[in-house]
Design a protein around this motif. Structure first.
Motif, PDB file in Angstrom:
ATOM      1  N   SER A  37       0.822  -1.218   0.000  1.00 37.01           N
ATOM      2  CA  SER A  37       0.000   0.000   0.000  1.00 37.01           C
ATOM      3  C   SER A  37       0.854   1.266   0.000  1.00 37.01           C
ATOM      4  O   SER A  37       0.464   2.290  -0.564  1.00 37.01           O
ATOM      5  CB  SER A  37      -0.943  -0.016   1.199  1.00 37.01           C
ATOM      6  OG  SER A  37      -0.230  -0.367   2.360  1.00 37.01           O
ATOM      7  N   THR A  38       2.035   1.208   0.595  1.00 35.00           N
ATOM      8  CA  THR A  38       2.921   2.389   0.656  1.00 35.00           C
ATOM      9  C   THR A  38       3.246   2.911  -0.745  1.00 35.00           C
ATOM     10  O   THR A  38       3.383   4.120  -0.948  1.00 35.00           O
ATOM     11  CB  THR A  38       4.245   1.990   1.365  1.00 35.00           C
ATOM     12  OG1 THR A  38       3.914   1.370   2.600  1.00 35.00           O
ATOM     13  CG2 THR A  38       5.142   3.182   1.605  1.00 35.00           C
ATOM     14  N   LYS A 194       4.393   1.422  11.251  1.00 35.08           N
ATOM     15  CA  LYS A 194       5.777   1.140  10.836  1.00 35.08           C
ATOM     16  C   LYS A 194       6.807   1.707  11.798  1.00 35.08           C
ATOM     17  O   LYS A 194       8.004   1.459  11.639  1.00 35.08           O
ATOM     18  CB  LYS A 194       6.034   1.696   9.422  1.00 35.08           C
ATOM     19  CG  LYS A 194       5.141   1.121   8.343  1.00 35.08           C
ATOM     20  CD  LYS A 194       5.443  -0.346   8.106  1.00 35.08           C
ATOM     21  CE  LYS A 194       4.444  -1.020   7.197  1.00 35.08           C
ATOM     22  NZ  LYS A 194       4.543  -0.626   5.819  1.00 35.08           N
TER      23      LYS A 194
END
Ligand code: GLP
Length: 233
Positions: A37-38, A194
């Motif tokens: 997704s990043t 994260k």
């Protein structure tokens, strides 16, 4: 190792600008590409720059970092499909210049070598510190290979599947040594989820338990972090 901390939008623009600069300098640059997704907003930005005429991908060669084993390339969760939908189908990259590690090991290493080696590897980071699908415990000398996914990665990636049981147990990944041979590395991490992996990668010991910590031994690696991902530094 460089660390850049900024807003998510600015992180995306900086990463896209770095990629654009490499391709301007070397139109047939070889890029190692991540999924997850990043990377979605980054691919969106690269597509925007392509449409504005600022980047030409016609001679660029790409090597994806990883792919699930036992998923058809058309499966909605395959990284082939992800890359086609988010990037390859929207720019002028030649399909012949696109490579994936699926079912490959040493052959992938040869393909990378024959293309002159990687100019840039773009990385995300797993919440357990993995890079590509090099799970904790992967050797720093590892090369492209088939691996068994860790329970934490299966759990974390199950958000894209209907249940954790549907997540493949195995995957192919570029090795840590292969990644470290790239001339340049950019790691992107966004969000609170994260922040612990980022902390351990940047400030903890350099250990195979946190694969991303190896990047501190690279001469041109940059961590581009948004403020939430950098919160524990
Ligand atoms: C996945 C991929 C990695 C990716 C990471 C982070 O398991 N194999 O290449 O960098 O997890 O994904 P996300 O950006 O969705 O958090």
């Amino acid at each position: 190792m460089r660390i850049i901390i900024s807003t998510t939008g600015e992180c995306i623009r900086k990463a896209a600008a770095a990629i654009s600069e490499i391709i301007k300098r070397k139109p047939n640059a070889t890029l190692g590409l991540a999924t997850g997704s990043t990377m979605i907003p980054l691919y969106r930005e690269l597509v925007r720059l392509y449409k504005k005429g600022e980047i030409d991908f016609s001679r660029v060669r790409t090597f994806n970092l990883d792919e699930y084993a036992d998923l058809s390339f058309n499966d909605k969760n395959s990284y082939h499909r992800y890359m086609n939908r988010n990037f390859f189908n929207k720019v002028n990259i030649k399909k012949l210049n696109v490579h994936f590690p699926a079912s490959k090991g040493d052959e992938y290493e040869k393909e990378i070598k024959n293309s002159g080696g990687l100019d840039l590897v773009l990385l995300g980071i797993g919440t357990n510190g993995h890079i590509a699908f090099n799970e904790p415990g992967s050797s720093f000398n590892s090369r492209t290979r088939k691996i068994k996914l860790s329970d934490s990665t299966i759990k974390s990636n199950s958000r894209f599947f209907t249940s954790a049981r549907r997540v493949p147990e195995e995957a192919y990944t570029m090795g840590i040594k292969t990644i470290m041979r790239s001339r340049k590395i950019i790691l992107l991490a966004f969000g609170t989820k994260k922040s612990n992996a980022v902390l351990r990668a940047i400030k903890g010991p350099i250990t195979e338990k946190i694969p991303a910590s190896v990047l501190r031994q690279h001469k041109d690696a940059t961590f581009i972090l948004d403020r939430k991902a950098a919160a524990q530094l």
